[in-house]
Design an enzyme around this catalytic site. Structure first.
Site, PDB file in Angstrom:
ATOM      1  N   SER A 134       0.863  -1.181   0.000  1.00  0.00           N
ATOM      2  CA  SER A 134       0.000   0.000   0.000  1.00  0.00           C
ATOM      3  C   SER A 134       0.894   1.223   0.000  1.00  0.00           C
ATOM      4  CB  SER A 134      -0.877   0.010   1.256  1.00  0.00           C
ATOM      5  OG  SER A 134      -1.513   1.252   1.445  1.00  0.00           O
ATOM      6  N   TYR A 194      -2.265  -1.601  10.354  1.00  0.00           N
ATOM      7  CA  TYR A 194      -2.158  -1.540   8.895  1.00  0.00           C
ATOM      8  C   TYR A 194      -0.856  -0.875   8.479  1.00  0.00           C
ATOM      9  CZ  TYR A 194      -3.714  -0.930   4.041  1.00  0.00           C
ATOM     10  OH  TYR A 194      -3.827  -0.978   2.678  1.00  0.00           O
ATOM     11  N   LYS A 232       2.093  -2.985   6.559  1.00  0.00           N
ATOM     12  CA  LYS A 232       2.338  -2.636   5.160  1.00  0.00           C
ATOM     13  C   LYS A 232       3.773  -2.149   4.957  1.00  0.00           C
ATOM     14  CE  LYS A 232      -1.562  -3.860   3.391  1.00  0.00           C
ATOM     15  NZ  LYS A 232      -1.653  -5.006   2.448  1.00  0.00           N
TER      16      LYS A 232
END
Length: 272
Positions: A141, A154, A158
């Protein structure tokens, strides 16, 4: 790498970016095993793609944080189509906001967003080294380059996914193993709205940060960018071109970038 006649596995292929990757691969002449935790969504994608490209895909329900289930996917690919040429580690979860994330939340995010990549690579890379070629595609991402307002699980996982993809390329890139890392910003998927729907202020800020920072792309646009990069064997796939400039600004003055991110977060949280 030209993907025509190649065999690929796409995890998280039951919709969103994964489903678009499957359709794009099949259109380019690849044969694809579609994996998703939700077996029904994977089957639906397979049926839809096979209607246009008969026999190009098969599907399976799988939890790709489990090594044994990754092994089963590889066996399905080999028994149906032949040796696996490309692996798209695309399955991911949005994670929990803030420091309120539990130990279980952290474990799940690390397992799905990072360890699933590591476990797949451990199974596939030795064979690719023997053959002299193979391709690992990590869906990370822009949050893996720029961080994520809202979700610590997250943002951290990532970043780790990007780091693992870099390590794979550095370690095995001269021995035939190609690696690409897909780092989009906002994409029109269910994950995009998960923060807004969470009922949590940080979660809402996370979604708003992504949707206000740049254009929200359709999954098919991201898949097109990914296949173009694979054709060129480029490591970093940035469907949102602005991410590169943001990344350069971050590296050029880290403290200024952090101050700016704090101001941006405050403005997002102030919104009703």
């Amino acid at each position: 790498m030209n993907v025509a006649e190649r065999v690929a596995i796409v995890t998280g292929g039951g919709g969103g970016i994964g489903g678009a990757l499957v359709a794009r691969l099949a259109r380019a002449g690849a044969r694809v095993v579609i994996s998703d935790l939700d077996a029904e969504t994977a089957r639906a994608v397979s049926e839809r793609v096979n209607a246009d490209h008969p026999g190009s895909t098969v599907s399976a329900g799988a939890d790709v944080s489990d090594t044994a289930q990754i092994q089963q996917l590889i066996a399905l690919a080999e028994n149906t189509f032949g040796l696996v040429d490309l692996y798209f580690a695309n399955a991911g979860i949005a994670g929990a906001p803030g420091l309120e994330a539990s130990e279980q939340d952290w474990d799940l995010s690390i397992d799905v967003n990072l360890r699933a990549h590591i476990r797949a690579a451990r199974l596939l890379v030795p064979g690719w080294l023997e053959r002299g070629e193979g391709y690992f595609v990590s869906t990370a991402s822009a949050a893996g380059l720029l961080t994520q307002i809202g979700s610590a699980t997250y943002a951290v996982t990532k970043h780790a996914a990007v780091a693992f993809a870099e390590w794979l390329s550095v370690t095995y890139g001269d021995r035939g193993v190609r690696v690409s890392c897909l780092c989009p910003m906002g994409v029109n998927t269910r994950m995009l709205s998960s923060g807004e729907d969470s009922g949590d202020a940080l979660g809402r800020a996370a979604t708003r940060a992504v949707t206000s920072a740049g254009e929200v792309l359709e999954p098919a646009e991201v898949a097109d960018a990914a296949l173009a990069a694979i054709e060129d064997e480029r490591f970093l796939i940035l469907p949102h071109e602005d991410v590169l400039q943001m990344y350069r600004q971050k590296g050029s003055d880290y403290d200024r970038w952090l101050r700016g991110m704090r101001r941006y977060q405050s403005s997002l949280r102030a919104q009703p």
